[in-house]
Write a protein that holds these residues in place. Sequence first.
Motif, mmCIF file in Angstrom:
data_model
loop_
_atom_site.group_PDB
_atom_site.id
_atom_site.type_symbol
_atom_site.label_atom_id
_atom_site.label_comp_id
_atom_site.label_asym_id
_atom_site.label_seq_id
_atom_site.Cartn_x
_atom_site.Cartn_y
_atom_site.Cartn_z
ATOM 1 N N ALA A 53 0.851 -1.192 0.000
ATOM 2 C CA ALA A 53 0.000 0.000 0.000
ATOM 3 C C ALA A 53 0.882 1.235 0.000
ATOM 4 O O ALA A 53 1.907 1.269 0.687
ATOM 5 C CB ALA A 53 -0.904 0.010 1.228
ATOM 6 N N PHE A 54 0.502 2.222 -0.798
ATOM 7 C CA PHE A 54 1.249 3.483 -0.750
ATOM 8 C C PHE A 54 0.305 4.672 -0.827
ATOM 9 O O PHE A 54 -0.864 4.556 -1.191
ATOM 10 C CB PHE A 54 2.333 3.545 -1.818
ATOM 11 C CG PHE A 54 1.851 3.353 -3.231
ATOM 12 C CD1 PHE A 54 1.802 2.085 -3.794
ATOM 13 C CD2 PHE A 54 1.487 4.450 -3.998
ATOM 14 C CE1 PHE A 54 1.373 1.913 -5.099
ATOM 15 C CE2 PHE A 54 1.062 4.279 -5.308
ATOM 16 C CZ PHE A 54 0.996 3.004 -5.860
ATOM 17 N N SER A 55 0.880 5.815 -0.435
ATOM 18 C CA SER A 55 0.092 7.036 -0.264
ATOM 19 C C SER A 55 -0.326 7.619 -1.600
ATOM 20 O O SER A 55 0.395 7.521 -2.591
ATOM 21 C CB SER A 55 0.917 8.056 0.508
ATOM 22 O OG SER A 55 0.275 9.293 0.488
ATOM 23 N N ALA A 56 -1.495 8.247 -1.616
ATOM 24 C CA ALA A 56 -1.945 8.968 -2.804
ATOM 25 C C ALA A 56 -1.658 10.454 -2.680
ATOM 26 O O ALA A 56 -2.049 11.235 -3.528
ATOM 27 C CB ALA A 56 -3.434 8.741 -3.028
ATOM 28 N N LYS A 57 -0.981 10.837 -1.584
ATOM 29 C CA LYS A 57 -0.682 12.259 -1.380
ATOM 30 C C LYS A 57 0.635 12.611 -2.032
ATOM 31 O O LYS A 57 1.675 12.035 -1.702
ATOM 32 C CB LYS A 57 -0.595 12.566 0.118
ATOM 33 C CG LYS A 57 -1.908 13.023 0.676
ATOM 34 C CD LYS A 57 -1.746 13.540 2.079
ATOM 35 C CE LYS A 57 -3.130 13.693 2.692
ATOM 36 N NZ LYS A 57 -3.109 13.817 4.120
ATOM 37 N N CYS A 58 0.606 13.564 -2.932
ATOM 38 C CA CYS A 58 1.807 13.985 -3.645
ATOM 39 C C CYS A 58 2.846 14.502 -2.645
ATOM 40 O O CYS A 58 2.509 15.219 -1.702
ATOM 41 C CB CYS A 58 1.452 15.085 -4.638
ATOM 42 S SG CYS A 58 2.858 15.665 -5.576
ATOM 43 N N THR A 59 4.104 14.107 -2.850
ATOM 44 C CA THR A 59 5.163 14.515 -1.931
ATOM 45 C C THR A 59 5.626 15.935 -2.190
ATOM 46 O O THR A 59 6.490 16.440 -1.493
ATOM 47 C CB THR A 59 6.363 13.566 -2.036
ATOM 48 O OG1 THR A 59 6.764 13.528 -3.415
ATOM 49 C CG2 THR A 59 6.016 12.191 -1.566
ATOM 50 N N HIS A 60 5.067 16.581 -3.210
ATOM 51 C CA HIS A 60 5.436 17.972 -3.476
ATOM 52 C C HIS A 60 4.679 18.897 -2.527
ATOM 53 O O HIS A 60 5.255 19.409 -1.584
ATOM 54 C CB HIS A 60 5.150 18.298 -4.955
ATOM 55 C CG HIS A 60 5.344 19.727 -5.317
ATOM 56 N ND1 HIS A 60 4.440 20.430 -6.057
ATOM 57 C CD2 HIS A 60 6.350 20.575 -5.039
ATOM 58 C CE1 HIS A 60 4.887 21.664 -6.225
ATOM 59 N NE2 HIS A 60 6.040 21.778 -5.620
ATOM 60 N N LEU A 61 3.374 19.067 -2.752
ATOM 61 C CA LEU A 61 2.616 19.958 -1.868
ATOM 62 C C LEU A 61 1.306 19.348 -1.383
ATOM 63 O O LEU A 61 0.348 20.070 -1.093
ATOM 64 C CB LEU A 61 2.365 21.299 -2.555
ATOM 65 C CG LEU A 61 3.609 22.162 -2.824
ATOM 66 C CD1 LEU A 61 3.239 23.459 -3.519
ATOM 67 C CD2 LEU A 61 4.362 22.477 -1.539
ATOM 68 N N GLY A 62 1.236 18.025 -1.317
ATOM 69 C CA GLY A 62 0.137 17.392 -0.593
ATOM 70 C C GLY A 62 -1.184 17.237 -1.336
ATOM 71 O O GLY A 62 -2.193 16.942 -0.712
#
Lengths: 455, 177
Positions: free
Chosen positions: B93-102
């Motif tokens: 499982a991994f995050s769908a939140k962009c590591t740039h600005l969320g």
Amino acid sequence: MSGFLRTLWSNLLAIPSNIRTGLRPLPTDPAKPSVRMRRAFFYHLHPMTVTRRALRPFVTMGLGLASITLFVLLCISGALLMVYYDPSATGAHASLMDIQYAVPLGAFLRSLHRWSAHAMVLVVVMHMFRVASQGAYSGRQLNWTIGLSMLVLTMGLAFTGYLLPWDQRSYWAVTVTASMLDHFPLIGESFKELFLGGSSVGGATLLRFYALHVAWLPVAVLVLMALHLWRLRKDGGLAIGSHVSADVEKVPAWPHLVLREASYVLVLLAVMFVISSIFSASLGGAPDIHHPSNPEKAPWYFLWLQEMVSYSVPVGGVLYPVALVLLLIGIPLLDREKSGVGMWFGPPKAKLVIMSSILLATGAFILFEFLYMSRSSGLYVAEIGTDILNPATGMLVLSVLVFFTSGILAASTRTACLSALFVLVIGLVGFMLVGVCRGPDWIFYWPWQEWPHGF
Amino acid sequence: MAKKKKNNSEESTSESSNTKPRRDFLVTGGAILLGVSAASSMAAVVRFASPDFSTGAPTSFALGRASDFKLNTLSWLRDRDIFVIHDKIGFGAFSAKCTHLGCIVQRTSDGFKCPCHGACFGPEGEVLSGPARRDLPWFHLWADNDGMIWVDSASEVAAKTLPLSQLKQQSGDEDES
């Protein structure tokens, strides 16, 4: 007995005239303006006499007075909006809909509050540059620092207020802006969690922002504003160097200054009211916290930061803003010159050097952006080198070069500081404008270019 | 009182040199104490504003049963901002939140794209292009005895899918610790 009744009767008869004089502790003798200045609260903020120079509109452009006026206007309109506003994630947007569509004059008050907020950020920033450009911080480090703190508080007020409508735009603008803190080393992440009340924007954030927006920040501004005005009086009013020989003749502040200020305030209020009647503040739909729009942008006063962060985190998100803040805090320490205070950009030679720096910075900015964008049709490619070779680095290096060159050319520390400051500011304004032009996928579109369909 | 006053005036020269260090000490000490109290008040305010409970959604939650996720598919759990992969090795499982600005990334034919600022990620969340500098983070997974798969979105792991059997062992580790 009859003496008592007689006195009581005459006191009762005199009530109208005694109310008039009792509530208005002003001298009836117009020949004594000094008494008026000492006894009335709002007049005593002024010195007894001011120079004719202080009456000239383009000496200060009344920016400090405009900031105070807008602040008061914001306090009143904000306190009225509080009557209906519900600072909860479930109720905020609905209460905004009520204010916008159901409450009498609600839409007007919202617009007034919003446009005054944007105007206040703009005016406070301009006030700072007016003071810097005239070297008016010289010998007034305390008041300069108080002013900078109020600038930070003003941006804090504007930013916390940005979230309160709780619509799609405000939710994601705050998410995007707060996420920039993640990239700041060491303290960034914990700072962000403290303000958001969690790792992402939610109900806790809304309540925190609301508390900051309506209590902590305005009270802090009020205290600092009082200090700022008090220091201004103690420091001798408007900063003025010995070189200024014209218009130093003194005139009584009442009526010369006070009436000018009163009309200025009234005109400003009228302008804000007209703008707010014509242009309505936007209100989007309730936020979809799992689906951002494309693109999502920070508020304009943080957009320059977002644009720079998209070039490079270490340079755009850390080095550039830190350099700017350090230069602003340090300017009264780096520049100890006493002469030329009160002249726009200093004596003619310094003026020439600073103007050249501004022109150079504008040209360099356009060149840097052109080179950077033509590299890969506007899309940023994560490749080694973009962290170093980008417009933010370019402007930062240029400001250091300009600092030394113009300092040596004009043989003046003030000219060096102001030239470097203006290079950084040209960059800042430029990045903001580029940010405004960003379309879907953060691709650059000219304002007359249409965005692709579906956005 | 009078005697004391007399002493003061008599020893005025010698006393000023005697009491000055003491006065300096008291002033400096007082200033330090005031500073410490101000700093600890600030610390108390920060502590007050950082509760031990989480005000947001819990970071650990059940994703579903293993059978809920079809083989060789990627599921988007919209309300959790999380992607779940089930491939022939196992689950991840991994995050769908962009590591740039969320912002929340969206699926494309060859991976993911952030709608806010155009960051592109590969099928396993690795940065391909754009302003993002970090890959999408993968989260710790475990399975309980009923075959329910859980995730802890506060604990990041290396990007790889794990067989269900290993997820169950991790569950055992969790219980011990």
